[in-house]
Design an enzyme around this catalytic site. Structure first.
Site, short mmCIF file in Angstrom:
data_model
loop_
_atom_site.label_atom_id
_atom_site.label_comp_id
_atom_site.label_asym_id
_atom_site.label_seq_id
_atom_site.Cartn_x
_atom_site.Cartn_y
_atom_site.Cartn_z
N GLU A 109 0.82 -1.20 0.00
CA GLU A 109 0.00 0.00 0.00
C GLU A 109 0.86 1.26 0.00
O GLU A 109 1.96 1.28 0.56
CB GLU A 109 -0.93 -0.02 1.22
N CYS A 169 3.57 8.23 1.49
CA CYS A 169 4.17 7.20 2.34
C CYS A 169 4.34 5.94 1.48
O CYS A 169 3.36 5.38 0.98
CB CYS A 169 3.26 6.93 3.53
N CYS A 171 7.18 -7.97 6.29
CA CYS A 171 8.39 -7.54 6.99
C CYS A 171 8.83 -8.66 7.93
O CYS A 171 8.00 -9.31 8.55
CB CYS A 171 8.12 -6.26 7.79
N CYS A 196 7.79 -6.52 14.77
CA CYS A 196 7.50 -5.63 15.90
C CYS A 196 6.12 -6.00 16.44
O CYS A 196 5.19 -6.24 15.67
CB CYS A 196 7.56 -4.17 15.44
N CYS A 208 2.74 -4.31 15.27
CA CYS A 208 2.67 -3.96 13.84
C CYS A 208 2.04 -5.09 13.04
O CYS A 208 2.52 -6.22 13.07
CB CYS A 208 4.08 -3.68 13.33
N CYS A 257 -2.25 6.02 9.79
CA CYS A 257 -0.94 5.49 10.14
C CYS A 257 -1.12 4.18 10.91
O CYS A 257 -1.86 4.12 11.87
CB CYS A 257 -0.21 6.49 11.01
S1 SF4 Z 1 7.18 -1.58 12.48
FE1 SF4 Z 1 6.39 -3.24 11.16
S2 SF4 Z 1 7.14 -2.76 9.09
FE2 SF4 Z 1 8.37 -1.56 10.59
S3 SF4 Z 1 10.17 -2.81 11.01
FE3 SF4 Z 1 8.64 -3.32 12.59
S4 SF4 Z 1 7.53 -5.11 11.76
FE4 SF4 Z 1 8.64 -4.15 10.05
#
Ligand code: SF4
Length: 382
Positions: A96, A109, A116, A120, A123, A345
């Site tokens: 996106e 953005c 990923c 995290c 996230c 966000c």
């Molecule tokens: S916040 Fe999400 S996209 Fe960013 S590094 Fe951590 S897991 Fe990856």
């Protein structure tokens, strides 16, 4: 999955790479500038539309090259002017891109990876796992698509996209070469001509690559901090176990001091209720950042199903901001934009192809969320 044509995709080539390309096919290097203007200023992907290129060269280009951006799956426009594109990349996953207008500024953005690997805890992109790095063409292609949707005008005034943040899906420093190439095109006058201060790379803290970045390009740096001590950051941002805060902040300070002038680090801090939003956390943050030239962007958490986290109350957000502010920091609280199109966000989800069953089907995160929770999908990504 997108079929490869075997042709060179000129969309993701920097000016230098394009010059080399033309040399290799026996043409003059200046052709690179002409082609870049057609591609990036005018959004052209058809060689026949390039009226200052002779027919013979156009035919030669058609045989060996192409201009191909990612496939646009959808484009949504929010009531507040925010826009969101879902694009499909060659690996078959979707990512996106979000445009946020604010006064005279328009910030795009941009995503750097499908999924990923860094996981995290707050996230949703991380929860999808990693699928693929985007190519340089797929990264700059997001700018190309957005720019085209506003009508491509090469003039320096009234530009819709004034700022770009590499803050969409993925960790940009783990797709280093492609991200750097795309950022070079963003800043090139033959590309999008965006100033180095207005192109920002946001990292969760891949320390060796922060140093490498300073050696190859001059862009603004943002750090996804999210915790003021190692114990908490190890839980929220697991890469911290490898590169703890002392090492990370030292690398960030080296980065901004190499840039000279009056450059500052942007600190991104997602506020999670009762996790990292107390006065004690604010005090720890003040101590941690006491000699780091920075501005702080607080991001109230956008809850998503099964995240296990909550958004702090407005009072708690204000209290946190006030404490930092009284300590002399420049602190802003990010306002939520584009909520009605899931573009706020932290709501970037995309659609990441399951690595173990990639030939069979996609994991449609939105569908999974709605099936299991009957709630709209949302995720947190900063
Ligand atoms: S916040 Fe999400 S996209 Fe960013 S590094 Fe951590 S897991 Fe990856």
């Amino acid at each position: 999955m997108t079929q490869s044509t075997g042709k060179t995709n000129l969309l993701g080539l920097t000016q230098e790479e394009l010059e080399q390309f033309f040399e290799q096919i026996g043409e003059k290097r200046f052709r690179a500038g002409q082609i870049m203007k057609w591609i990036h200023h005018f959004g052209v992907d058809d060689f026949d539309a390039m009226t200052n290129i002779g027919k013979a060269l156009r035919e030669k280009l058609k045989a060996s090259a192409e201009i191909r951006g990612p496939e646009v799956v959808s484009e949504d426009i929010s009531s507040d002017g925010t826009r969101k594109w879902v694009v499909r990349v060659a690996s078959g996953s979707c990512v996106e891109t979000v445009y946020i207008p604010q006064g005279s500024r328009g910030t795009l953005c941009v995503s750097s990876q499908a999924g990923c690997a860094l996981d995290c805890s707050f996230c949703s992109t991380g929860k999808q796992g990693f699928n693929s790095d985007l190519t340089a063409a797929e990264i700059i292609g997001q700018v190309w698509i957005a720019n085209k949707s506003f009508g491509t005008i090469p003039a320096k005034i009234d530009r819709a996209i004034t700022n770009v943040v590499m803050m969409g899906m993925g960790e940009p420093l783990l797709n280093f070469d492609n991200v750097v190439a795309a950022m070079k095109i963003m800043m090139d006058d033959l590309g999008y001509g965006i100033s180095k201060r207005k192109v920002t790379l946001s990292t969760s803290g891949v320390v060796p690559m922060i140093d490498k970045l300073a050696e190859v390009i001059d862009v603004s740096l943002a750090l996804s901090l999210h915790a003021p001590n190692d114990e908490l950051r190890n839980k929220l941002v697991p890469i911290n176990k490898k590169y703890p805060l002392e090492m990370l902040l030292a690398a960030c300070k080296r980065y901004i001091s190499r840039l000279g002038e009056k450059r500052v680090l942007t600190i991104e801090y997602t506020l999670l209720k009762d996790v990292n939003d107390t006065p004690q956390h604010a005090d720890e943050m003040i101590a941690l950042l006491k000699d780091v030239p920075c501005k702080i962007n607080l991001i109230p958490f956008n809850p998503f199903p099964h995240s296990g986290y909550e958004r702090p109350s407005n009072n708690a957000i204000r209290r946190f901001q006030d404490l930092l502010h009284k300590a002399g920091h420049n602190v802003t609280v990010r306002t939520t934009r584009g909520e009605d199109i899931d573009a706020a966000c932290g709501q970037l989800v995309g659609q990441v192809m399951d690595r173990t069953r990639r030939s069979e089907r996609y994991i449609a995160v939105r569908q999974l969320n709605s099936e299991t929770d009957a709630a709209s999908s949302a995720a947190n990504r900063t």
